[in-house]
Design an enzyme around this catalytic site. Structure first.
Site, PDB file in Angstrom:
ATOM      1  N   SER A  42      31.981  60.453 -23.909  1.00 14.08           N
ATOM      2  CA  SER A  42      32.242  61.698 -23.208  1.00 14.08           C
ATOM      3  C   SER A  42      33.523  62.343 -23.743  1.00 14.08           C
ATOM      4  CB  SER A  42      32.302  61.434 -21.697  1.00 14.08           C
ATOM      5  OG  SER A  42      32.309  62.639 -20.973  1.00 14.08           O
ATOM      6  N   ASP A  99      21.640  64.816 -18.899  1.00 13.75           N
ATOM      7  CA  ASP A  99      23.057  65.046 -19.159  1.00 13.75           C
ATOM      8  C   ASP A  99      23.255  66.513 -19.524  1.00 13.75           C
ATOM      9  OD1 ASP A  99      25.691  65.080 -19.984  1.00 13.75           O
ATOM     10  OD2 ASP A  99      25.474  63.514 -21.488  1.00 13.75           O
ATOM     11  N   HIS A 153      24.388  60.849 -18.172  1.00 11.19           N
ATOM     12  CA  HIS A 153      25.750  60.855 -18.706  1.00 11.19           C
ATOM     13  C   HIS A 153      26.531  59.665 -18.142  1.00 11.19           C
ATOM     14  CE1 HIS A 153      29.197  62.968 -20.538  1.00 11.19           C
ATOM     15  NE2 HIS A 153      29.890  62.416 -19.552  1.00 11.19           N
TER      16      HIS A 153
END
Length: 331
Positions: free
Chosen positions: A166, A261, A291
């Protein structure tokens, strides 16, 4: 593919509480949010986040950087090594605002065990107390510190890998670009990018298609970025590495995306940019995953498949910095 039932059931209570989201939070409220969202270190919660294998030792060390020091969480096999081990430099996720190196403890410990490697995860500075470019500068300097000191803790500075999930994947891509262009940075054997947001200025269909998911919503993503970036120009390649003018000469990439996501489409988009620049890439989008799924393997059994894919790819890439022949696939 729909999200697993266990994900939909177990993540609902968290989303019901406004206390557990960044939405509407002022800068003064962020420290409390970090404490509430910190991963469990022990107890039943570790059934979701995973546990460190007994064969891996974990400790904290200090990275002495220009004008500051940072904490670094280190993962090493307990068994003595005959030769210096590969070094994996990790940057955690959390929207540049929350999180710490324990966020994907299971994943980093598994990498250390399966690759007989040293993993060092950097506790970089967070917004809003430290807005851009603090995290970016910490990532660049910490990666160079790891290369310079690797031999002191059994690492091999000639076999180094960048890893990020991320926000941390955004930082890892920034480090790769900075070290390619600089004269003093390490030469990386690979970069592993987990659900990477690498174009923060762009619009992608997944941000609409998966605007509301249990792990991250599009609105939450924007709220994190507001704390980190304010009104800055998001086309700056230090913020959006996909928009850099030249991607030639970057290390081979392993890119993992998740179906559910808001950032899903950015991983494949970056893979295409890298391929066009002649960079070897393996890119996989995991169906039924959301995610951050590698931080909660107990919620997402597919985490084990993604871990195995990363390990297998790095076993091929680590001996040489430019191993060709990585293919793209969708699971």
């Amino acid at each position: 593919m729909t999200l697993p039932l266990r994900v939909r059931v177990l993540t609902k209570p968290q989303k019901w509480s406004s206390a557990n989201t960044v939405l509407g939070k002022s800068a003064d409220e962020i420290p409390a949010l970090r404490r509430r969202l910190a991963p469990p270190r022990s107890g039943p919660g570790t059934l979701l986040t995973g546990r460190v294998p007994k064969s891996v030792a974990v400790d904290w060390i200090q990275a002495e950087l220009p004008g500051r020091s940072l904490c670094v969480r280190r993962y090493r096999p307990r068994q003595q090594a005959a030769d210096p081990r590969p070094v994996l430099v990790d940057f955690h996720g959390g929207g540049f605002v929350i999180g710490d190196p324990t966020l994907k403890e299971w994943f980093n410990a598994q990498l250390a065990a399966r690759l007989d490697a040293v993993v060092v995860s950097v506790d970089y500075r967070l917004a809003p107390e430290h807005p851009f470019p603090a995290a970016y500068e910490d990532a660049v300097d910490a990666a160079r510190w790891a290369s310079a000191t690797a031999r002191e803790w059994g690492g091999d500075p000639a076999r180094m890998v960048l890893i990020g999930d991320s926000a941390g994947a955004n930082l890892a891509t920034g480090v790769a670009l900075a070290d390619r262009d600089g004269s003093s940075g390490p030469r990386w054997c690979a970069q592993v990018l987990l659900y990477p947001p690498v174009d923060l200025a762009g619009d992608y269909p997944s941000a609409v298609e998966h605007a509301v998911t249990p792990m991250l919503t599009s609105a939450e993503s924007e709220a994190y970025l507001a704390h980190y970036l304010g009104e800055l120009d998001r086309s700056d390649p230090r913020i959006s590495p996909l928009l850099a003018s030249d991607h030639r000469g970057l290390p081979p990439a392993v890119i993992i995306a998740a179906e559910h996501d808001p950032h899903r489409d950015q991983g494949p988009a970056y893979a295409e940019v890298l391929r066009a620049a002649g960079v070897p890439v393996r890119q996989t989008t995991y169906a039924g995953a959301a995610h951050g799924f590698l931080s909660v393997p107990g919620l997402f059994p597919v985490s084990l498949h993604a871990l195995t894919e990363v390990v297998d790819a790095l076993r091929r890439l680590l001996p040489h910095a430019t191993t060709p022949g990585l293919e793209s696939k969708v699971d």
